[in-house]
Design a protein around this motif. Structure first.
Motif, PDB file in Angstrom:
ATOM      1  N   GLU A 208      -5.035   4.334  -4.735  1.00 26.23           N
ATOM      2  CA  GLU A 208      -5.766   4.509  -3.336  1.00 26.23           C
ATOM      3  C   GLU A 208      -6.027   5.876  -3.251  1.00 26.23           C
ATOM      4  OE1 GLU A 208      -2.507   3.566  -0.390  1.00 26.23           O
ATOM      5  OE2 GLU A 208      -1.801   2.200  -2.023  1.00 26.23           O
TER       6      GLU A 208
ATOM      7  N   PRO B  27       0.673  -1.154   0.125  1.00 19.27           N
ATOM      8  CA  PRO B  27      -0.031   0.063   0.131  1.00 19.27           C
ATOM      9  C   PRO B  27       0.870   1.219   0.210  1.00 19.27           C
ATOM     10  CG  PRO B  27      -0.537  -1.318   1.875  1.00 19.27           C
ATOM     11  CD  PRO B  27       0.508  -2.079   1.084  1.00 19.27           C
TER      12      PRO B  27
ATOM     13  N   THR C 198      -3.362  -3.746   0.224  1.00 20.81           N
ATOM     14  CA  THR C 198      -3.874  -2.443  -0.037  1.00 20.81           C
ATOM     15  C   THR C 198      -5.644  -2.126  -0.018  1.00 20.81           C
ATOM     16  OG1 THR C 198      -2.060  -1.756  -1.777  1.00 20.81           O
ATOM     17  CG2 THR C 198      -4.199  -0.556  -1.616  1.00 20.81           C
TER      18      THR C 198
END
Length: 145
Positions: free
Chosen positions: A28, A3, A100
């Protein structure tokens, strides 16, 4: 490799402050919103270009939507109101992608379903009602596709 919210904050901040451009492949959105909030001013001042979301999950769909809306406008003189796309994939998600997803839900509960998180404004926010502003995460059947 994500992530990015876990591994890239310091890197983006250093790039923004030092005038070094940064490009990544993340998807993200809540983290990108925070990157903009925290580093936009420094990046503009230093001349750094901070370009997140340049991966498979964003570039092909963005470029196809841009091309389709330009073809429509050039061919008909009409502006495009909505674009729908369909993608078929095979294979499996990587460990980083799975991590993630879990990390985004843990860090930013509720934010993953805000379609205007990175900008724009819904028609609902401007006083009108528009079903196209609804949460796009729900499945639906479209017989025309």
């Amino acid at each position: 490799a994500g992530p990015f919210s876990k591994y890239s904050d310091a890197l983006v901040g250093a790039c923004a402050a030092g005038g070094v451009s940064y490009v990544d492949i993340n998807g993200e959105i809540p983290w990108v919103a925070r990157v903009i909030e925290h580093h936009d001013e420094a990046a503009r001042a230093s001349g750094a270009l901070i370009v997140p979301n340049c991966g498979f999950d964003s570039v092909p769909s963005d470029l196809c939507a841009l091309r389709a809306t330009r073809l429509l406008a050039d061919g008909t003189g009409s502006a495009c109101v909505s674009v729908q796309g369909v993608m078929h994939m095979t294979g499996a998600m990587s460990g980083g992608t799975i991590e993630t997803g879990l990390e985004m839900e843990r860090l930013y509960p509720g934010e993953l379903r805000q379609p205007f998180r990175l900008g724009g404004a819904s028609r609902l926010a401007r006083g009108g009602e528009d079903p196209s502003d609804a949460d796009p995460s729900e499945e639906r059947y479209d017989g025309t596709l």
